[in-house]
Design an enzyme around this catalytic site. Sequence first.
Site, mmCIF file in Angstrom:
data_model
loop_
_atom_site.group_PDB
_atom_site.id
_atom_site.type_symbol
_atom_site.label_atom_id
_atom_site.label_comp_id
_atom_site.label_asym_id
_atom_site.label_seq_id
_atom_site.Cartn_x
_atom_site.Cartn_y
_atom_site.Cartn_z
ATOM 1 C CE LYS A 79 -2.172 -1.361 3.697
ATOM 2 N NZ LYS A 79 -1.474 -2.652 3.823
ATOM 3 C CB THR A 80 3.697 2.331 2.152
ATOM 4 O OG1 THR A 80 2.940 2.237 3.357
ATOM 5 C CG2 THR A 80 4.634 3.521 2.237
ATOM 6 C CG ASP A 124 0.008 3.763 6.440
ATOM 7 O OD1 ASP A 124 -0.890 3.015 6.022
ATOM 8 O OD2 ASP A 124 1.185 3.396 6.592
ATOM 9 C CB THR A 173 -4.749 -3.354 7.780
ATOM 10 O OG1 THR A 173 -4.988 -2.620 8.971
ATOM 11 C CG2 THR A 173 -3.308 -3.147 7.351
ATOM 12 N NE ARG A 232 6.650 -4.412 5.514
ATOM 13 C CZ ARG A 232 5.540 -3.739 5.821
ATOM 14 N NH1 ARG A 232 4.648 -4.277 6.621
ATOM 15 N NH2 ARG A 232 5.340 -2.544 5.330
#
Length: 362
Positions: A79-80, A124, A173, A232
Amino acid sequence: MNWDDESAYAEPPAGDRLVATAADGEDRAVEAALRPKDLGEFVGQERVREQLDLVLKAARARGATADHVLLSGAPGLGKTTLSMIIAAEMGAPIRITSGPAIQHAGDLAAILSSLTEGEVLFLDEIHRMSRPAEEMLYMAMEDFRVDVIVGKGPGATAIPLELPPFTLVGATTRAGLLPPPLRDRFGFTGHMEFYAPAELQRVVHRSARLLDVEIEDQGAAEIAGRSRGTPRIANRLLRRVRDYAQVKADGVITREIAAQALDVYEVDARGLDRLDRAVLTALLKLFGGGPVGLSTLAVAVGEERETVEEVAEPFLVREGLLARTPRGRIATPAAWEHLGLVNDAGTAGRAGTPPQQGLFGG
Ligand SMILES: Nc1ncnc2c1ncn2[C@@H]1O[C@H](COP(=O)(O)OP(=O)(O)OP(=O)(O)O)[C@@H](O)[C@H]1O
Ligand SMILES: [Mg+2]
């Protein structure tokens, strides 16, 4: 503390877990280095990528600021990364902050009023913003205007403030926690899915290239298979396997080296780590496979409720090892099998499921 700095709002990761979903310290620096810089480099997420590509291309063609974008999905799916890509693709600067950092409407007003035209504001964990800030955001998103309240009590006055057009990119999330009025104000919502093993394999190869690590196809496949569908985690496991390959072998990551290394780090063949296995083991051994309440389960493994619910469970549920039911958590037959345990009934499965009584009068 500078809340506009991405590193400033990291929540403490869940212990020192290898697959912890929040990055920290050195990890963060490496993570930034491994971030794809444009949509072409961004692996997988075909649907979101294609949709977003259209949104951005159309905005560029109109010479307009892109519509507000909401990105939802589990931690570590990109997302980031995507928010930074949106800014890069629009040739716009990006401002990064997060819901928890905005406790007062005034905090948000300060950020909004300092935006430049076309700037991307990345918010965020947008579901964790305070209520008053949220309400201010509604108006800012829709009318590019905020009311700044000056003074207190009966003498307070609202001074309207025009904002330059900007693009809000919200990440969450927990899309379900967003109030509908907020959700509806996004022109585009991209839902990020977990990655397929083949996609993660590409992520691993790409990262290995950037880290200057030699890796065989099978080695990348082994890492990808244990990465829980999450880039990640794939990147993190790759770095640990690299360490192992350097110390214990000639530095080349083969399938065997990857498997040995991940066994050392307690990441099993399905990608379960110590916490996951602790949760499952408690569920099976202490509670006979359930049903057991979340709080009880969390206490049994010595973790916070939230950690069990948000870090371990989504993956266990997705893997079909655990089910959330109104009566509590239950283990599936696959869980007994995966841990090599046998339940009371002597067979894998049916744990905690009382015999169905006469559902149809039988
Ligand atoms: N599609 C992708 N292709 C290649 N690498 C990716 C991709 N998505 C994510 N990554 C890598 O995974 C790491 C984590 O991604 P990112 O920080 O964007 O996740 P996130 O969804 O913002 O997570 P969180 O919810 O924890 O903030 C990045 O460093 C990036 O290198
Ligand atoms: Mg993020």
